[in-house]
Scaffold this motif. Sequence first.
Motif, short mmCIF file in Angstrom:
data_model
loop_
_atom_site.label_atom_id
_atom_site.label_comp_id
_atom_site.label_asym_id
_atom_site.label_seq_id
_atom_site.Cartn_x
_atom_site.Cartn_y
_atom_site.Cartn_z
N VAL A 30 0.80 -1.25 0.04
CA VAL A 30 -0.11 -0.10 0.25
C VAL A 30 1.55 1.37 0.10
CG1 VAL A 30 -1.25 1.03 1.01
CG2 VAL A 30 -2.07 -1.11 1.17
N PRO A 31 1.90 0.84 1.04
CA PRO A 31 2.69 2.65 1.13
C PRO A 31 3.60 2.59 -0.31
CG PRO A 31 3.10 1.38 2.81
CD PRO A 31 2.07 0.35 2.45
N GLU A 32 4.01 1.75 -0.94
CA GLU A 32 4.58 1.92 -2.43
C GLU A 32 4.20 2.53 -3.11
OE1 GLU A 32 6.76 -0.21 -5.69
OE2 GLU A 32 7.00 -1.78 -3.75
N GLY A 33 2.06 1.68 -3.15
CA GLY A 33 1.35 1.91 -4.41
C GLY A 33 0.96 3.76 -4.36
N ASP A 34 0.69 3.72 -3.12
CA ASP A 34 0.44 5.57 -2.84
C ASP A 34 1.37 6.33 -3.18
OD1 ASP A 34 -2.13 6.25 -1.85
OD2 ASP A 34 -1.38 6.45 -0.33
N ARG A 35 2.41 5.86 -3.48
CA ARG A 35 3.96 6.76 -3.01
C ARG A 35 3.40 6.79 -4.92
NH1 ARG A 35 7.02 4.42 -0.63
NH2 ARG A 35 8.25 3.37 -2.38
N GLU A 36 3.96 5.30 -5.62
CA GLU A 36 4.47 5.57 -7.26
C GLU A 36 3.14 5.89 -7.62
OE1 GLU A 36 7.37 5.66 -8.20
OE2 GLU A 36 7.69 5.25 -5.77
N ARG A 37 1.87 5.81 -7.62
CA ARG A 37 0.69 6.20 -7.97
C ARG A 37 0.41 4.30 -8.85
NH1 ARG A 37 0.43 10.00 -11.74
NH2 ARG A 37 2.66 10.57 -11.29
N ARG A 38 0.97 3.51 -8.78
CA ARG A 38 0.40 2.38 -9.54
C ARG A 38 0.62 1.15 -7.93
NH1 ARG A 38 4.52 1.46 -13.79
NH2 ARG A 38 3.96 -0.51 -13.87
N LEU A 39 0.07 -0.54 -8.85
CA LEU A 39 0.48 -1.18 -7.92
C LEU A 39 1.61 -1.40 -8.13
CD1 LEU A 39 -2.91 -3.38 -8.89
CD2 LEU A 39 -3.06 -1.29 -6.96
N PRO A 40 2.60 -2.27 -7.18
CA PRO A 40 3.40 -2.86 -6.88
C PRO A 40 3.57 -3.62 -7.75
CG PRO A 40 3.25 -1.93 -4.36
CD PRO A 40 2.09 -1.65 -5.72
N ASP A 41 4.84 -4.14 -8.44
CA ASP A 41 4.78 -5.39 -8.98
C ASP A 41 4.98 -6.54 -8.57
OD1 ASP A 41 5.84 -3.99 -10.83
OD2 ASP A 41 7.81 -4.68 -10.46
N ASP A 42 5.39 -6.66 -6.99
CA ASP A 42 4.78 -8.13 -6.17
C ASP A 42 3.29 -7.80 -6.34
OD1 ASP A 42 7.81 -8.93 -5.67
OD2 ASP A 42 7.44 -8.15 -3.79
N THR A 43 2.43 -6.64 -6.22
CA THR A 43 0.68 -7.21 -5.66
C THR A 43 0.36 -8.14 -7.49
OG1 THR A 43 0.84 -5.72 -4.03
CG2 THR A 43 -1.14 -5.87 -5.79
N VAL A 44 1.13 -7.64 -8.29
CA VAL A 44 0.36 -7.84 -9.41
C VAL A 44 1.06 -9.38 -9.68
CG1 VAL A 44 0.83 -7.48 -11.63
CG2 VAL A 44 0.89 -5.91 -10.75
N ARG A 45 1.88 -9.73 -8.76
CA ARG A 45 2.42 -11.01 -9.18
C ARG A 45 1.67 -11.80 -8.04
NH1 ARG A 45 7.79 -9.07 -9.51
NH2 ARG A 45 7.64 -9.11 -7.68
N ALA A 46 1.27 -11.52 -7.08
CA ALA A 46 0.16 -11.46 -5.81
C ALA A 46 -1.60 -11.81 -6.83
CB ALA A 46 -0.14 -11.39 -4.50
N ILE A 47 -1.69 -10.92 -7.79
CA ILE A 47 -2.93 -10.96 -8.30
C ILE A 47 -2.55 -12.52 -9.44
CG2 ILE A 47 -4.83 -9.91 -9.58
CD1 ILE A 47 -3.93 -7.17 -8.73
N GLU A 48 -1.79 -12.37 -10.08
CA GLU A 48 -1.75 -13.62 -11.49
C GLU A 48 -1.34 -14.67 -10.53
OE1 GLU A 48 0.28 -10.53 -14.17
OE2 GLU A 48 1.39 -12.06 -13.55
N GLU A 49 -0.54 -15.04 -9.67
CA GLU A 49 -0.92 -16.32 -9.10
C GLU A 49 -1.69 -17.35 -8.28
OE1 GLU A 49 2.47 -16.07 -6.40
OE2 GLU A 49 4.18 -15.93 -8.76
N SER A 50 -2.78 -16.23 -8.00
CA SER A 50 -3.73 -16.21 -6.80
C SER A 50 -5.61 -16.13 -8.07
CB SER A 50 -4.55 -15.28 -6.38
OG SER A 50 -4.63 -13.95 -6.40
N ARG A 51 -5.19 -15.50 -9.39
CA ARG A 51 -5.94 -15.58 -10.18
C ARG A 51 -7.40 -15.53 -10.15
NH1 ARG A 51 -7.31 -21.72 -12.07
NH2 ARG A 51 -7.47 -20.79 -14.03
N VAL A 52 -7.53 -14.42 -9.14
CA VAL A 52 -8.75 -13.33 -8.48
C VAL A 52 -8.13 -12.26 -9.99
CG1 VAL A 52 -7.89 -13.62 -6.51
CG2 VAL A 52 -7.17 -12.03 -8.07
N ASP A 53 -7.56 -12.47 -11.08
CA ASP A 53 -8.26 -11.18 -12.01
C ASP A 53 -9.00 -12.09 -13.28
OD1 ASP A 53 -6.00 -13.06 -12.47
OD2 ASP A 53 -4.84 -11.00 -13.51
N ARG A 54 -9.29 -13.67 -13.22
CA ARG A 54 -9.48 -14.24 -14.21
C ARG A 54 -11.28 -14.33 -14.00
NH1 ARG A 54 -5.37 -18.57 -15.95
NH2 ARG A 54 -3.20 -17.38 -15.86
N LEU A 55 -11.98 -13.89 -12.22
CA LEU A 55 -12.86 -14.34 -11.76
C LEU A 55 -14.31 -14.73 -13.59
CD1 LEU A 55 -11.90 -14.75 -9.33
CD2 LEU A 55 -13.98 -13.68 -8.54
#
Length: 397
Positions: A30-55
């Motif tokens: 969250v702090p990095e995302g707020d600072r950089e105004r984008r989702l961190p790479d680790d967050t994006v990887r977690a989304i992909e690995e959990s497949r919650v973006d494929r519902l």
Amino acid sequence: MTSPSEDTKELRDELLERVRSIGPVLADGVPEGDRERRLPDDTVRAIEESRVDRLWTARRYGGLETGVRTLSEVTKALSHYCPSTSWVVNNINGSNLFASRFPLRAQDEVFCDNPGAKLASIFVAAGELVPSEGGYSLTGKWPYASGILHDDWAILSAKELDSGGETVRPVAVLVPVEALGIEDTWFTVGMRATGSHTVVAENAPVPEHRVIPAEIQLGRQHCTDLELNPLFRSPAVAAMAVICASVVLGAGQAALSCVVEKAPSRKIPPSTYASQPESPTFVSELGRTALNIDAAEMHVRRSADAIDTAAERAVSLPENELRRIRGDAAHAVKLITGALDELMWAYGASAFAEASPMQQYWRDANTAARHAMLNVQVGHELYGGSFFGLDSIVPGL
């Protein structure tokens, strides 16, 4: 054999467990995302690995094809850890559903070689689509492209023009992100990590099979098509209103949990109360706030269930019910933003510390709640007008 409802509950529970397993990664980002105004790479990887973006991606492409209620529950859970992540996941899933309206050839191009393809959809502005050799050429700018920094394709609105420059029809256009530019325009106090920048097209080439009429993209012609699986019979616009509201609802529920957890160890200065629960006023006000959050959840849940039930039965929801669904979504976020103000008072001044998750929930939820899909006045007017047979003030429900 298990019933479909039991299968749905089992999958929903599994998905919620996946969210809990990646939750610490999302929260840490969250702090990095707020600072950089984008989702961190680790967050994006977690989304992909959990497949919650494929519902809301088709099973034939490796998706899960869940209903609205399941995505709503997952979205609420994601908001507990990072509302911006929840919003991006909601936008990817909704856009993947919108992609199902395009011809199979176009869908294959998106998903066959990349089952985890991420899409954005932006209908807030219209570009210009003109005939060119091999199809069309697209030019325009589209703001508020949530998650575009991580997406592979975008669905954009446009006006198809003839050779004389006259408008032929409104259309939806499917374009690979690599053919687009991105203007850095997302400077907000909330939902900063969504990176909802402006997409730019300058004579981007588009083949004919990646263009469909707007009425097909946003319409409800598929609701009774028995050849489609239930998800793809759902009214996509109404479904997205419910999911957008679910992001805000999840942030409100998370803030309530935070207040309840901390209350026994917090005093109420300058009073003599040694802990917040000792105060009848605190307990009473918290109860009232919690009931408003519960009411918001009931509004969202009944809308999600109504859409899923109609999709399972392959029947069209009547317009008065679609108008009520937009009213449900709008009223839910109205209740949550009010509840969040009350929870900030309950938590105290430290809620505004940068390190406090309370201010994050408050900023993000209030920003998301102002999305056009959740406009409170419009939602109330839509539902109220349905009692008197007034014309809908929103062309697509």
